[in-house]
Scaffold this motif. Structure first.
Motif, PDB file in Angstrom:
ATOM      1  N   TYR A 243       0.813  -1.211   0.000  1.00  0.00           N
ATOM      2  CA  TYR A 243       0.000   0.000   0.000  1.00  0.00           C
ATOM      3  C   TYR A 243       0.851   1.267   0.000  1.00  0.00           C
ATOM      4  O   TYR A 243       0.355   2.345  -0.315  1.00  0.00           O
ATOM      5  N   GLY A 244       2.113   1.154   0.357  1.00  0.00           N
ATOM      6  CA  GLY A 244       3.017   2.297   0.252  1.00  0.00           C
ATOM      7  C   GLY A 244       3.289   2.606  -1.205  1.00  0.00           C
ATOM      8  O   GLY A 244       3.607   1.701  -1.985  1.00  0.00           O
ATOM      9  N   VAL A 245       3.178   3.868  -1.583  1.00  0.00           N
ATOM     10  CA  VAL A 245       3.259   4.205  -3.009  1.00  0.00           C
ATOM     11  C   VAL A 245       4.622   3.887  -3.609  1.00  0.00           C
ATOM     12  O   VAL A 245       4.736   3.626  -4.810  1.00  0.00           O
ATOM     13  N   GLY A 246       5.662   3.880  -2.780  1.00  0.00           N
ATOM     14  CA  GLY A 246       6.980   3.529  -3.299  1.00  0.00           C
ATOM     15  C   GLY A 246       7.034   2.102  -3.803  1.00  0.00           C
ATOM     16  O   GLY A 246       7.808   1.782  -4.720  1.00  0.00           O
ATOM     17  N   ASP A 247       6.197   1.238  -3.225  1.00  0.00           N
ATOM     18  CA  ASP A 247       6.164  -0.169  -3.638  1.00  0.00           C
ATOM     19  C   ASP A 247       5.410  -0.377  -4.949  1.00  0.00           C
ATOM     20  O   ASP A 247       5.391  -1.487  -5.477  1.00  0.00           O
ATOM     21  N   PHE A 248       4.784   0.667  -5.473  1.00  0.00           N
ATOM     22  CA  PHE A 248       4.101   0.571  -6.761  1.00  0.00           C
ATOM     23  C   PHE A 248       5.018   0.946  -7.930  1.00  0.00           C
ATOM     24  O   PHE A 248       4.629   0.809  -9.085  1.00  0.00           O
ATOM     25  N   GLU A 249       6.218   1.429  -7.623  1.00  0.00           N
ATOM     26  CA  GLU A 249       7.116   1.909  -8.673  1.00  0.00           C
ATOM     27  C   GLU A 249       7.540   0.755  -9.581  1.00  0.00           C
ATOM     28  O   GLU A 249       7.965  -0.301  -9.111  1.00  0.00           O
ATOM     29  N   THR A 250       7.432   0.980 -10.869  1.00  0.00           N
ATOM     30  CA  THR A 250       7.753  -0.057 -11.851  1.00  0.00           C
ATOM     31  C   THR A 250       9.162  -0.601 -11.671  1.00  0.00           C
ATOM     32  O   THR A 250       9.366  -1.827 -11.673  1.00  0.00           O
ATOM     33  N   MET A 269       0.243  -8.962  -7.681  1.00  0.00           N
ATOM     34  CA  MET A 269       0.019  -7.916  -6.683  1.00  0.00           C
ATOM     35  C   MET A 269      -1.349  -8.214  -6.087  1.00  0.00           C
ATOM     36  O   MET A 269      -2.375  -7.766  -6.583  1.00  0.00           O
ATOM     37  N   GLN A 270      -1.352  -9.013  -5.018  1.00  0.00           N
ATOM     38  CA  GLN A 270      -2.594  -9.600  -4.516  1.00  0.00           C
ATOM     39  C   GLN A 270      -3.438  -8.611  -3.705  1.00  0.00           C
ATOM     40  O   GLN A 270      -4.650  -8.800  -3.569  1.00  0.00           O
ATOM     41  N   GLU A 271      -2.804  -7.609  -3.160  1.00  0.00           N
ATOM     42  CA  GLU A 271      -3.531  -6.529  -2.482  1.00  0.00           C
ATOM     43  C   GLU A 271      -2.826  -5.200  -2.747  1.00  0.00           C
ATOM     44  O   GLU A 271      -1.616  -5.090  -2.557  1.00  0.00           O
ATOM     45  N   TRP A 272      -3.594  -4.234  -3.186  1.00  0.00           N
ATOM     46  CA  TRP A 272      -3.146  -2.850  -3.237  1.00  0.00           C
ATOM     47  C   TRP A 272      -4.398  -1.981  -3.279  1.00  0.00           C
ATOM     48  O   TRP A 272      -5.499  -2.466  -3.561  1.00  0.00           O
ATOM     49  N   GLY A 273      -4.248  -0.709  -2.977  1.00  0.00           N
ATOM     50  CA  GLY A 273      -5.394   0.184  -3.020  1.00  0.00           C
ATOM     51  C   GLY A 273      -4.973   1.633  -2.987  1.00  0.00           C
ATOM     52  O   GLY A 273      -3.822   1.955  -2.666  1.00  0.00           O
ATOM     53  N   ALA A 274      -5.890   2.496  -3.335  1.00  0.00           N
ATOM     54  CA  ALA A 274      -5.670   3.946  -3.329  1.00  0.00           C
ATOM     55  C   ALA A 274      -6.555   4.557  -2.246  1.00  0.00           C
ATOM     56  O   ALA A 274      -7.775   4.418  -2.283  1.00  0.00           O
ATOM     57  N   CYS A 275      -5.935   5.232  -1.301  1.00  0.00           N
ATOM     58  CA  CYS A 275      -6.654   5.786  -0.153  1.00  0.00           C
ATOM     59  C   CYS A 275      -7.672   6.841  -0.586  1.00  0.00           C
ATOM     60  O   CYS A 275      -7.410   7.655  -1.474  1.00  0.00           O
ATOM     61  N   SER A 297      -6.997   9.758 -10.491  1.00  0.00           N
ATOM     62  CA  SER A 297      -5.657   9.810 -11.066  1.00  0.00           C
ATOM     63  C   SER A 297      -4.723   8.831 -10.368  1.00  0.00           C
ATOM     64  O   SER A 297      -3.925   8.149 -11.020  1.00  0.00           O
ATOM     65  N   ASN A 298      -4.816   8.760  -9.040  1.00  0.00           N
ATOM     66  CA  ASN A 298      -3.969   7.827  -8.284  1.00  0.00           C
ATOM     67  C   ASN A 298      -4.244   6.384  -8.696  1.00  0.00           C
ATOM     68  O   ASN A 298      -3.314   5.588  -8.893  1.00  0.00           O
ATOM     69  N   ILE A 299      -5.515   6.033  -8.812  1.00  0.00           N
ATOM     70  CA  ILE A 299      -5.880   4.665  -9.193  1.00  0.00           C
ATOM     71  C   ILE A 299      -5.293   4.311 -10.558  1.00  0.00           C
ATOM     72  O   ILE A 299      -4.647   3.271 -10.732  1.00  0.00           O
ATOM     73  N   ARG A 300      -5.511   5.189 -11.521  1.00  0.00           N
ATOM     74  CA  ARG A 300      -5.021   4.906 -12.879  1.00  0.00           C
ATOM     75  C   ARG A 300      -3.497   4.884 -12.936  1.00  0.00           C
ATOM     76  O   ARG A 300      -2.904   4.009 -13.587  1.00  0.00           O
ATOM     77  N   LYS A 301      -2.875   5.827 -12.233  1.00  0.00           N
ATOM     78  CA  LYS A 301      -1.411   5.944 -12.273  1.00  0.00           C
ATOM     79  C   LYS A 301      -0.737   4.738 -11.629  1.00  0.00           C
ATOM     80  O   LYS A 301       0.192   4.150 -12.200  1.00  0.00           O
ATOM     81  N   TRP A 302      -1.198   4.353 -10.453  1.00  0.00           N
ATOM     82  CA  TRP A 302      -0.555   3.248  -9.750  1.00  0.00           C
ATOM     83  C   TRP A 302      -0.858   1.910 -10.414  1.00  0.00           C
ATOM     84  O   TRP A 302       0.012   1.031 -10.472  1.00  0.00           O
ATOM     85  N   ALA A 345      -8.962   1.193 -15.338  1.00  0.00           N
ATOM     86  CA  ALA A 345      -7.678   0.579 -15.003  1.00  0.00           C
ATOM     87  C   ALA A 345      -7.739  -0.939 -15.152  1.00  0.00           C
ATOM     88  O   ALA A 345      -6.796  -1.563 -15.644  1.00  0.00           O
ATOM     89  N   GLY A 346      -8.862  -1.525 -14.741  1.00  0.00           N
ATOM     90  CA  GLY A 346      -9.017  -2.974 -14.871  1.00  0.00           C
ATOM     91  C   GLY A 346      -8.992  -3.437 -16.309  1.00  0.00           C
ATOM     92  O   GLY A 346      -8.353  -4.444 -16.646  1.00  0.00           O
ATOM     93  N   LEU A 347      -9.686  -2.714 -17.162  1.00  0.00           N
ATOM     94  CA  LEU A 347      -9.702  -3.066 -18.585  1.00  0.00           C
ATOM     95  C   LEU A 347      -8.332  -2.861 -19.218  1.00  0.00           C
ATOM     96  O   LEU A 347      -7.901  -3.654 -20.068  1.00  0.00           O
ATOM     97  N   ALA A 348      -7.616  -1.811 -18.784  1.00  0.00           N
ATOM     98  CA  ALA A 348      -6.275  -1.559 -19.310  1.00  0.00           C
ATOM     99  C   ALA A 348      -5.311  -2.679 -18.916  1.00  0.00           C
ATOM    100  O   ALA A 348      -4.429  -3.058 -19.700  1.00  0.00           O
ATOM    101  N   ALA A 349      -5.480  -3.210 -17.706  1.00  0.00           N
ATOM    102  CA  ALA A 349      -4.609  -4.304 -17.261  1.00  0.00           C
ATOM    103  C   ALA A 349      -4.721  -5.501 -18.194  1.00  0.00           C
ATOM    104  O   ALA A 349      -3.729  -6.169 -18.486  1.00  0.00           O
ATOM    105  N   GLY A 350      -5.932  -5.777 -18.667  1.00  0.00           N
ATOM    106  CA  GLY A 350      -6.132  -6.912 -19.565  1.00  0.00           C
ATOM    107  C   GLY A 350      -5.476  -6.757 -20.916  1.00  0.00           C
ATOM    108  O   GLY A 350      -5.310  -7.743 -21.651  1.00  0.00           O
TER     109      GLY A 350
END
Length: 363
Positions: A243-250, A269-275, A297-302, A345-350
């Motif tokens: 959940y820490g944003v640093g852990d989302f870095e590519t 990535m079994q659990e993540w979320g945007a506060c 924006s956070n959801i789409r970006k991460w 974001a879900g559709l983009a992941a696919g």
């Protein structure tokens, strides 16, 4: 055509074929109380998940009652109560129906056989008898938990007449425990326990490779992926909770992608979320609501950052109702605030390329 031109055309054709055959990623989600959903709620949830391209839903076997996350559910007890023999299969029977319905929407389940939350909360005999420390080292506890694994996997779904261990049309993966030994006070014991239980799951699969074996994640990226997990032959998938944003870095994720591929493992990535609030993303408890556009924006970006690392992701959580915005607030309700962004974001992941080919385990 000149020979050089023919060769160039051939190379281009092979390159295009390789690109078109690249493994694709996918989006997924969690709903720990899915066994309590009423029929109309599960329809709303599954229709919404399908519209967002979701392929897998992770569910738990711990008892639930009341209205978790403002979802008024049909209560169910934990799979085990105050003793090793106190079985209550209500949760399994409920999920029999749910997994068949989910299949109709192109969705499989991850079955989390137990949760550290239940252990910590003393909601069954494991916590009451062994506590959060001895549970992972006591020989009786280990034996009793192996029995739990066997009980779950031997359960027969009346729709297909098969044990869960053979129901690969409905089940994507099994995991022993959600966030096992969450504080990780004894990582050596945890690593041994994790591999022991993964092997127990493998034994109960009895050669069925159509269902994966995964960990249940940790508290953040690094402690979700202990070094010893990469050498445990019984583990197919290593699950990240972050959940820490640093852990989302590519770039940070890619170092683990390379390590996993070299070890013959897969990552999710079994659990993540945007506060929902302006609290720190890894401590989303309190604070003031941020603007809809900022959270979108956070959801789409991460999500895109995780996609770029080639890792499929599971959002925590998608609800069949409006998010009540209470407590730890990462949830997004279907057709509620921020749903459109999460659906995109879900559709983009696919459509994103994956570092791991999960195609044979998806519907």
């Amino acid at each position: 055509m000149k020979p050089f031109s023919c060769f160039t055309a051939l190379l281009f054709g092979l390159s295009s074929l390789g690109t078109s055959l690249a493994a694709k990623s996918f989006s997924a989600s969690n709903l720990y109380y899915a066994a309590g959903l009423k029929d109309s709620q599960s329809t709303t949830l599954l229709q919404g998940l399908q519209s967002a391209g979701v392929k897998v839903l992770r569910v738990w076997l711990d008892g639930q009652s009341g209205s978790p996350k403002a979802t008024p559910i049909n209560s169910f007890n934990s799979l085990q109560g105050d003793s090793p023999s106190a079985w209550d299969d209500t949760v399994l029977n409920r999920l029999d129906t749910f997994m068949v319905k989910a299949h109709g929407y192109g969705i499989k389940l991850i079955i989390s056989i137990h949760s550290y939350n239940a252990l910590e909360g003393n909601s069954d005999f494991y916590g009451k008898w062994y506590g959060t420390g001895d549970f992972y080292t006591n020989t009786a506890a280990i034996s009793q938990f192996k029995d739990r694994i066997a009980h779950v996997m031997a359960h027969v779904n009346p729709t297909n007449g098969k044990k869960w261990s053979q129901s690969s049309e409905y089940i994507f993966a099994f995991e022993a425990q959600n966030e096992a030994m969450h504080p990780q006070g004894n990582p050596t014991a945890l690593a041994s326990w994790q591999c022991t239980m993964a092997q127990s799951i493998k034994n109960n699969l009895n050669g069925n490779t159509g269902i994966l074996v995964t960990t249940g994640g940790g508290a953040y990226l690094a402690n979700s992926l202990l070094d010893s997990y990469f050498s445990c032959s019984a583990l197919d998938v290593l699950a990240i909770h972050a959940y820490g944003v640093g852990d989302f870095e590519t770039s940070k994720l890619k170092s683990y992608v390379d390590k996993a591929k070299n070890a013959g493992k897969k990552l999710i990535m079994q659990e993540w979320g945007a506060c929902y609030t302006d609290a720190s993303n890894n401590n989303c408890n309190g604070g003031s609501a941020i603007s809809t556009s900022t959270r979108d924006s956070n959801i789409r970006k991460w999500a895109a950052s995780i996609d770029a690392a080639g890792i499929p992701w599971f959002y925590w959580q998608i609800l069949p109702n409006a998010d009540p915005h209470s407590g730890w607030d990462y949830e997004v309700g279907i057709n509620d605030v921020n749903w459109s962004a999460l659906k995109q974001a879900g559709l983009a992941a696919g459509k994103a390329d994956s570092a791991f080919d999960f195609s044979r385990w998806l519907l």
